[in-house]
Design a protein around this motif. Structure first.
Motif, PDB file in Angstrom:
ATOM      1  N   UNK A  37       0.837  -1.202   0.000  1.00  0.00           N
ATOM      2  CA  UNK A  37       0.000   0.000   0.000  1.00  0.00           C
ATOM      3  C   UNK A  37       0.869   1.247   0.000  1.00  0.00           C
ATOM      4  N   UNK A  38       0.258   2.355  -0.357  1.00  0.00           N
ATOM      5  CA  UNK A  38       0.988   3.622  -0.356  1.00  0.00           C
ATOM      6  C   UNK A  38       1.440   3.984   1.056  1.00  0.00           C
ATOM      7  N   UNK A  39       0.621   3.695   2.049  1.00  0.00           N
ATOM      8  CA  UNK A  39       1.010   3.983   3.434  1.00  0.00           C
ATOM      9  C   UNK A  39       2.350   3.335   3.781  1.00  0.00           C
ATOM     10  N   UNK A  40       2.569   2.133   3.273  1.00  0.00           N
ATOM     11  CA  UNK A  40       3.806   1.410   3.582  1.00  0.00           C
ATOM     12  C   UNK A  40       5.034   2.067   2.955  1.00  0.00           C
ATOM     13  N   UNK A  41       4.816   2.972   1.999  1.00  0.00           N
ATOM     14  CA  UNK A  41       5.932   3.586   1.280  1.00  0.00           C
ATOM     15  C   UNK A  41       6.313   4.952   1.824  1.00  0.00           C
ATOM     16  N   UNK A  42       5.597   5.438   2.835  1.00  0.00           N
ATOM     17  CA  UNK A  42       5.751   6.835   3.240  1.00  0.00           C
ATOM     18  C   UNK A  42       6.552   7.037   4.517  1.00  0.00           C
ATOM     19  N   UNK A  43       7.188   6.009   5.026  1.00  0.00           N
ATOM     20  CA  UNK A  43       7.962   6.173   6.249  1.00  0.00           C
ATOM     21  C   UNK A  43       9.125   7.137   6.024  1.00  0.00           C
ATOM     22  N   UNK A  44       9.299   8.066   6.945  1.00  0.00           N
ATOM     23  CA  UNK A  44      10.454   8.959   6.911  1.00  0.00           C
ATOM     24  C   UNK A  44      10.348  10.144   5.983  1.00  0.00           C
ATOM     25  N   UNK A  45       9.211  10.339   5.322  1.00  0.00           N
ATOM     26  CA  UNK A  45       9.048  11.508   4.452  1.00  0.00           C
ATOM     27  C   UNK A  45       7.874  12.340   4.954  1.00  0.00           C
ATOM     28  N   UNK A  46       7.990  13.659   4.802  1.00  0.00           N
ATOM     29  CA  UNK A  46       6.919  14.530   5.285  1.00  0.00           C
ATOM     30  C   UNK A  46       6.304  15.400   4.194  1.00  0.00           C
ATOM     31  N   UNK A  47       6.845  15.307   2.985  1.00  0.00           N
ATOM     32  CA  UNK A  47       6.310  16.093   1.874  1.00  0.00           C
ATOM     33  C   UNK A  47       6.058  15.165   0.694  1.00  0.00           C
ATOM     34  N   UNK A  48       4.819  15.155   0.217  1.00  0.00           N
ATOM     35  CA  UNK A  48       4.437  14.278  -0.887  1.00  0.00           C
ATOM     36  C   UNK A  48       4.140  15.117  -2.121  1.00  0.00           C
ATOM     37  N   UNK A  49       4.789  14.764  -3.211  1.00  0.00           N
ATOM     38  CA  UNK A  49       4.604  15.483  -4.472  1.00  0.00           C
ATOM     39  C   UNK A  49       4.010  14.521  -5.498  1.00  0.00           C
ATOM     40  N   UNK A  50       2.759  14.768  -5.866  1.00  0.00           N
ATOM     41  CA  UNK A  50       2.141  13.977  -6.922  1.00  0.00           C
ATOM     42  C   UNK A  50       2.651  14.456  -8.275  1.00  0.00           C
ATOM     43  N   UNK A  51       2.522  13.619  -9.274  1.00  0.00           N
ATOM     44  CA  UNK A  51       2.789  14.031 -10.651  1.00  0.00           C
ATOM     45  C   UNK A  51       1.512  13.792 -11.435  1.00  0.00           C
ATOM     46  N   UNK A  52       0.996  14.850 -12.050  1.00  0.00           N
ATOM     47  CA  UNK A  52      -0.295  14.738 -12.730  1.00  0.00           C
ATOM     48  C   UNK A  52      -0.353  15.723 -13.880  1.00  0.00           C
TER      49      UNK A  52
END
Length: 241
Positions: A66-81
């Motif tokens: 899942x995406x949740x499992x990939x977000x450890x240790x990061x605080x800023x998420x940048x989508x590409x769209x």
């Protein structure tokens, strides 16, 4: 700064390898795949081949459910769209937005959707910004690895970039005396072959003088040019009855 590239539901193993290569040339190696089509995508021949020497990125990469499992240790998420989403985060180009992040963030993740459908709305909504790469109005379809390469480059530049190796030092130009001597030699050679009429020289020699001043030949090049003049004179001498 911690930098992670997250590929969501990637379907082509070759693209994963190409992404690894795009990341490595910009100095990044944290790759996470969320629910890819192939569980063994990181070791598939297409991925290894397209990585082209960046297999270390593949070996370090993780596959998560899942995406949740990939977000450890990061605080800023940048989508590409390509297109803004209703109720989604603000849209910005990488060049205008990424230079602002080093002062605001401790860890950044760049999220990329599947090759066929892009990012799901619910994943975009979780992000702080939607990065869009300006493209031709009538064709905006970028290959996944190409998009990663562009984002990785802009992010590396925002972090200060890499130095560029200086070019080899430029050779010194020949001095004015050597240039004048070569021009005198050429003038005589042009007379010998019948190209220059000394009785009506017009502006040929001043034009050649300007040409060689602009070219700034080196001492070695002056030597070559004098060799050409000498060869012309030898041919002219042999042609005389």
């Amino acid at each position: 700064m911690k930098t992670r590239f997250i590929l969501i539901q990637t379907s082509h193993a070759g693209n994963v390898g190409a992404v690894a290569r795009a990341m490595k040339v910009m100095g990044f190696d944290d790759l996470v795949l969320v629910a890819p089509r192939w569980a063994d995508v990181l070791s598939r021949p297409e991925a290894v081949e397209r990585a082209s020497g960046a297999t270390g990125v593949l070996e370090k990469a993780r596959v998560v459910a899942t995406l949740d499992d990939a977000l450890d240790g990061v605080d800023t998420l940048c989508a590409t769209a390509m297109t803004p989403r209703d109720f989604g985060p603000p849209t910005a180009t990488p060049r205008e937005h990424l230079p602002l992040l080093p002062q605001r963030s401790q860890g950044v993740a760049f999220l990329f959707g599947s090759e066929r459908y892009g990012m799901r709305n619910e994943d975009v909504y979780r992000c702080h910004v939607a990065l869009t790469i300006p493209t031709a109005p009538d064709y905006g379809s970028l290959n996944l690895a190409a998009a990663v390469q562009l984002i990785a480059y802009e992010w590396r530049q925002a972090l200060g970039g890499f130095g560029v190796a200086p070019s080899a030092s430029q050779p010194e130009a020949a001095d004015a005396q050597a240039l004048a001597g070569m021009l005198e030699h050429w003038e005589q050679a042009l007379v010998d072959i019948g190209f220059l009429d000394p009785a009506a020289p017009k502006k040929l020699m001043p034009r050649l003088n300007r040409l060689f001043n602009r070219a700034q030949p080196t001492p070695e090049e002056i030597h070559i040019l004098r060799g050409v003049a000498k060869a012309m004179q030898q041919v002219a001498a042999k042609a005389k009855p």
